[in-house]
Design an enzyme around this catalytic site. Structure first.
Site, PDB file in Angstrom:
ATOM      1  CE1 TYR A 119      -3.874  -2.285   0.451  1.00 13.07           C
ATOM      2  CE2 TYR A 119      -2.392  -3.452   1.940  1.00 13.07           C
ATOM      3  CZ  TYR A 119      -3.547  -3.416   1.184  1.00 13.07           C
ATOM      4  OH  TYR A 119      -4.380  -4.516   1.155  1.00 13.07           O
ATOM      5  CB  CYS A 120       4.069   2.049   1.695  1.00 10.64           C
ATOM      6  SG  CYS A 120       3.472   2.039   3.387  1.00 10.64           S
ATOM      7  CB  THR A 121       5.203   0.143  -3.166  1.00 11.84           C
ATOM      8  OG1 THR A 121       4.151  -0.837  -3.192  1.00 11.84           O
ATOM      9  CG2 THR A 121       6.308  -0.350  -2.243  1.00 11.84           C
TER      10      THR A 121
END
Length: 221
Positions: A91-93
């Site tokens: 989700y961060c990438t």
């Protein structure tokens, strides 16, 4: 100006899903001393800095291991400051890729884009190479800055094995940040924030651009 700030605060907290307790928390200056004492066990129980408060002093290494005076960077330009969990988080990438797409629009408005995570500088470098990012990533591997912002919490047990590794051995307290976005003026005052205890939910790049544009049009940054 105060009306505009409060409107954006209402929008950010509505999107972020923070509790009324967090919204009504009294001002504590930069708040770093109280927030550094203990991180809560649940992301819903964080006590973050709020709109109108000033960010704490920050010096963090970048992906090259070079120490950066983050407050000096903020002083030079209005800043969009993003806290994410790490390059290991899908989700961060996805969020980092969206920020890359938004970078040109944000920079044309005069903003600087900075993203902070628990990753070591070496891990930051890997993330930048894999995702072809050309904005600044910073390492808060011991989460001292994250705790000063009041957005750190105790990581669930499933994270305990790899957090020390991804942080270069510095995340000994086994903490994670609640993913957060702060828009700051050049004095380090928070004008907008989006904080969501559900790490799967992030502010969209389009929404971020719209809020950033509104702030530039209506405030002295």
């Amino acid at each position: 100006m105060n009306t505009i700030k409060m409107t954006l605060l209402g929008l950010s907290l509505c999107l972020g899903g923070l509790s009324l307790q967090a919204q009504n928390k009294p001002s504590e200056g930069n708040g770093s001393s109280t927030r550094m004492v203990m991180a809560p066990a649940m992301p819903e129980d964080i006590s973050p800095l709020l709109v109108g408060e000033k960010v704490p002093a920050m010096q963090l290494p970048d992906a090259n291991g070079t120490m950066q005076n983050v407050n000096a960077l903020i002083k030079a330009k209005p800043t969009i400051l993003v806290f994410y969990r790490g390059g290991w988080c899908p989700y961060c990438t996805k969020q980092l890729s969206g920020l890359q797409e938004a970078r040109e629009s944000l920079e044309k408005m005069g903003y600087k884009l900075l993203a902070i995570s628990t990753d070591s500088p070496e891990k930051l470098s890997e993330t930048m190479g894999k995702q072809t990012l050309d904005y600044t990533l910073l390492s808060d591997a011991d989460l001292n800055v994250t705790r000063a912002f009041g957005i750190a919490f105790q990581a669930p047990g499933g994270y305990h094995n790899f957090l020390p590794q991804s942080s270069g051995g510095k995340n000994t307290a086994l903490l994670l940040p609640v993913p957060s976005v702060f828009i700051l003026d050049r004095n380090g005052i928070i004008l907008f924030e989006h904080i969501n205890p559900d790490f799967k939910q992030r502010i969209s790049s389009d929404m971020l651009i719209s809020v950033a544009q509104a702030l530039r049009q209506t405030s002295q940054m």
